[in-house]
Design an enzyme around this catalytic site. Structure first.
Site, PDB file in Angstrom:
ATOM      1  N   GLY A 106       2.552   3.636   0.192  1.00 41.98           N
ATOM      2  CA  GLY A 106       1.270   3.728  -0.506  1.00 41.98           C
ATOM      3  C   GLY A 106       1.331   3.195  -1.927  1.00 41.98           C
ATOM      4  N   GLY A 107       2.263   2.268  -2.173  1.00 42.51           N
ATOM      5  CA  GLY A 107       2.357   1.678  -3.508  1.00 42.51           C
ATOM      6  C   GLY A 107       3.033   2.582  -4.525  1.00 42.51           C
ATOM      7  CD  GLU A 130      12.650  -5.470  -2.359  1.00 40.53           C
ATOM      8  OE1 GLU A 130      11.535  -5.637  -2.890  1.00 40.53           O
ATOM      9  OE2 GLU A 130      12.802  -5.174  -1.175  1.00 40.53           O
ATOM     10  CG  HIS A 133       2.790  -1.873  -6.568  1.00 41.81           C
ATOM     11  ND1 HIS A 133       3.094  -3.153  -6.917  1.00 41.81           N
ATOM     12  CD2 HIS A 133       3.424  -1.075  -7.465  1.00 41.81           C
ATOM     13  CE1 HIS A 133       3.887  -3.142  -7.976  1.00 41.81           C
ATOM     14  NE2 HIS A 133       4.092  -1.902  -8.332  1.00 41.81           N
ATOM     15  NE  ARG A 139       0.870   3.207   7.990  1.00 39.72           N
ATOM     16  CZ  ARG A 139       0.306   2.291   7.246  1.00 39.72           C
ATOM     17  NH1 ARG A 139      -0.705   1.583   7.718  1.00 39.72           N
ATOM     18  NH2 ARG A 139       0.737   2.028   6.018  1.00 39.72           N
ATOM     19  CB  VAL A 198      -6.339   0.327   5.604  1.00 42.10           C
ATOM     20  CG1 VAL A 198      -7.753   0.252   5.040  1.00 42.10           C
ATOM     21  CG2 VAL A 198      -5.744   1.709   5.404  1.00 42.10           C
ATOM     22  NE  ARG A 232      -7.323  -1.683   1.814  1.00 41.40           N
ATOM     23  CZ  ARG A 232      -6.151  -1.115   2.061  1.00 41.40           C
ATOM     24  NH1 ARG A 232      -5.852   0.048   1.507  1.00 41.40           N
ATOM     25  NH2 ARG A 232      -5.259  -1.703   2.826  1.00 41.40           N
TER      26      ARG A 232
HETATM   27  P1  ADP Z   1       4.486   0.381  -0.072  1.00 41.61           P
HETATM   28  O1  ADP Z   1       5.221   0.848   1.129  1.00 41.61           O
HETATM   29  O2  ADP Z   1       4.398   1.421  -1.134  1.00 41.61           O
HETATM   30  O3  ADP Z   1       3.176  -0.262   0.263  1.00 41.61           O
HETATM   31  P2  ADP Z   1       5.725  -2.261  -0.310  1.00 41.61           P
HETATM   32  O4  ADP Z   1       7.184  -2.454  -0.262  1.00 41.61           O
HETATM   33  O5  ADP Z   1       4.944  -2.633   0.906  1.00 41.61           O
HETATM   34  O6  ADP Z   1       5.408  -0.743  -0.732  1.00 41.61           O
HETATM   35  O7  ADP Z   1       5.124  -3.056  -1.545  1.00 41.61           O
HETATM   36  C1  ADP Z   1       3.785  -2.908  -1.944  1.00 41.61           C
HETATM   37  C2  ADP Z   1       3.428  -4.004  -2.925  1.00 41.61           C
HETATM   38  O8  ADP Z   1       4.290  -3.948  -4.084  1.00 41.61           O
HETATM   39  C3  ADP Z   1       3.602  -5.413  -2.386  1.00 41.61           C
HETATM   40  O9  ADP Z   1       2.493  -5.850  -1.647  1.00 41.61           O
HETATM   41  C4  ADP Z   1       3.767  -6.188  -3.682  1.00 41.61           C
HETATM   42  O10 ADP Z   1       2.531  -6.388  -4.304  1.00 41.61           O
HETATM   43  C5  ADP Z   1       4.571  -5.251  -4.540  1.00 41.61           C
HETATM   44  N1  ADP Z   1       6.015  -5.535  -4.387  1.00 41.61           N
HETATM   45  C6  ADP Z   1       6.874  -4.971  -3.513  1.00 41.61           C
HETATM   46  N2  ADP Z   1       8.108  -5.509  -3.622  1.00 41.61           N
HETATM   47  C7  ADP Z   1       8.034  -6.444  -4.603  1.00 41.61           C
HETATM   48  C8  ADP Z   1       8.969  -7.359  -5.209  1.00 41.61           C
HETATM   49  N3  ADP Z   1      10.238  -7.394  -4.836  1.00 41.61           N
HETATM   50  N4  ADP Z   1       8.505  -8.187  -6.196  1.00 41.61           N
HETATM   51  C9  ADP Z   1       7.219  -8.135  -6.619  1.00 41.61           C
HETATM   52  N5  ADP Z   1       6.309  -7.293  -6.088  1.00 41.61           N
HETATM   53  C10 ADP Z   1       6.689  -6.462  -5.103  1.00 41.61           C
END
Ligand code: ADP
Length: 445
Positions: A164-165, A200, A235, A291, A294, A337
């Site tokens: 969830g960001g 990362e 995010h 899953r 949205v 959204r």
């Molecule tokens: P969550 O499970 O909380 O949704 P994600 O790993 O899917 O987390 O990442 C959500 C968002 O965060 C991504 O769509 C991107 O915008 C940002 N993000 C994630 N990893 C990176 C990264 N290594 N570099 C830059 N932005 C990132």
């Protein structure tokens, strides 16, 4: 086929699942908290069971209460929707142990992909590349500093159990890393009950591109093209579109086939999404969601396939008759959204909806729990509507979306409709020229 499905969720997604069930001749059981007695999903379901007080942990996250509701109502299967228990492997296991069908992947796959570190390792073994970063969790700060130096700053510290960001933070330079690590470990422990974090490379201008997949559990996996979800704040996705303005036909076919092949190797069952960051022509895996998403409606609009119906058919053990050549993507779809928040300050705006008029017309779909007189409770996610528009081309889609947003009336509460109206007419959006940082830069964050 099932006779009765219990929908373990609320809001627009509970309605979405209910609609698929109805069209399949399946009865539905709604569960709800005391704050949701008047909710649309409760009104439309064949039966409803109150499962607890407003707080999610006592109701929508209360596994025992949900299983009791299944017992009382005589449901055959449970659809978890999105959020809440949808990616909880222990819940999927409990559902099956109690003799119900869990409409979703196996508990093993939910568990594997729910740990982002294990998921990255597994996906690499399945042949996809990942964002450069630490191999596994970082526990030692000195080692973390060495890894970050090797990758190069800025780096992103992420919670293994995050979602969830939440649970991620950027370290711009070496002196920030210790504080960022401590912050993320604390937040991860408090929010997710697991303090494991990893590092990362923080990518400077990627797009978020994800592939919708559907597996039969026996090795056949279909792909439905991509969704571009780069318009994000904190995010979290705000606008999604399919197809991505950044991919050509050959790239689309290739990444779709590679994603499908990867999860085909583990005989993935049900709907799932592989999320990538796409930068300078390379796809870097970030996570897999086991899953429905949205934003699944935009894939439905361009493919003409009801993904929830397919989920239910797979869970009921029906053979997957669809093949990849049946998935013909046509036109363009965009989802906004709409959340119950102030469009400038993003302050939550729950309360009574005094007036409600949803847009209509060709190619317009509104997935929303709102109705005139409904009171949006303050206890849950602020998503109140997904406005989804489909048209032959991207340019027509934006014109149609603009028209539909103009028609949309939600009185009594603040919503982000005015923000969407502005965003979709920005030159960068019109050009399809944006990355994951675009919206925050636009908003001056
Ligand atoms: P969550 O499970 O909380 O949704 P994600 O790993 O899917 O987390 O990442 C959500 C968002 O965060 C991504 O769509 C991107 O915008 C940002 N993000 C994630 N990893 C990176 C990264 N290594 N570099 C830059 N932005 C990132």
């Amino acid at each position: 086929m099932f006779e009765k499905v219990l929908i373990a969720n609320r809001g627009e997604i509970a309605l979405r699942v209910h609609r698929a069930c109805r069209e399949m001749g399946i009865e539905t059981v709604a569960v709800h908290s005391t704050a949701d007695s008047d909710a649309m999903h409760v009104r439309l379901a064949d039966e409803s069971v109150c499962i607890g007080p407003p707080a999610s942990r006592d109701s929508y996250l209360n596994m025992q209460a949900i299983l009791s509701a299944a017992r009382i109502s005589g449901a055959d299967a449970i659809h978890p929707g999105v959020g809440f228990l949808s990616e909880n492997a222990a819940f999927a296991e409990m559902v099956e142990e109690h003799g119900y069908v869990f409409i979703g992947p196996t508990p093993e796959h939910i568990r594997l992909m729910g740990d982002k570190i294990a998921a990255k390792e597994a996906i690499q073994e399945l042949g996809l590349s990942v964002v450069p970063g630490s191999d596994g969790p970082v526990t030692d700060d000195a080692e973390a500093a060495r890894i970050a130096q090797d990758i190069g700053y800025p780096v992103l510290v992420k919670a293994a159990a995050g979602g969830g960001g939440r649970g991620m933070k950027v370290a711009e330079a070496p002196d920030e890393l210790p504080d960022v690590l401590a912050h993320c470990r604390n937040e991860a422990a408090a929010s997710f009950g697991d303090d494991a974090v990893y590092i990362e490379k923080y990518l400077g201008h990627p797009r978020h591109i994800e592939i919708q997949l559907l597996g039969d559990g026996a090795g056949k996996v279909l792909h439905f093209g991509e969704r571009d979800c780069s318009i994000q704040r904190r995010h979290q996705k705000v606008i999604e579109e399919a197809p991505s303005p950044a991919l050509d036909v050959a790239t689309r076919a290739e990444i779709g086939a590679r994603a499908a092949e990867a999860v085909g190797k583990i005989s993935y069952r049900g709907a799932g999404t592989i999320e990538f960051l796409y930068e300078d022509g390379d796809f870097h895996f970030i996570e897999m969601n086991t899953r429905l998403q949205v934003e699944h409606p935009i894939s439905e609009m361009i493919s003409g396939i009801d993904l929830v119906r397919e989920q239910i058919k797979i869970a009921a053990g029906e053979p997957m008759t669809l093949s990849q050549s049946d998935i013909v993507l046509s036109g363009h779809a965009i989802e906004c959204r709409v959340v119950a928040e102030h469009p400038d300050t993003f302050a939550p705006s729950p309360g009574k909806v005094t007036e409600y008029h949803a847009p209509g017309g060709l190619g317009v779909r509104v997935d929303s729990q709102l109705y005139s007189g409904y009171a949006v409770p303050p206890h849950y996610d602020s998503l109140v509507s997904k406005l989804v528009v489909h048209a032959d081309s991207r340019a027509e889609c934006i014109m149609r979306l603009n028209r539909a947003l103009d028609e949309y009336v939600i009185g009594g509460i603040e919503t982000t409709i005015p923000l969407h109206q502005r965003l979709i007419l920005e030159q960068d959006f019109l050009n399809g020229d944006y990355d994951i940082h675009w919206l925050e830069t636009y908003l001056g964050l």
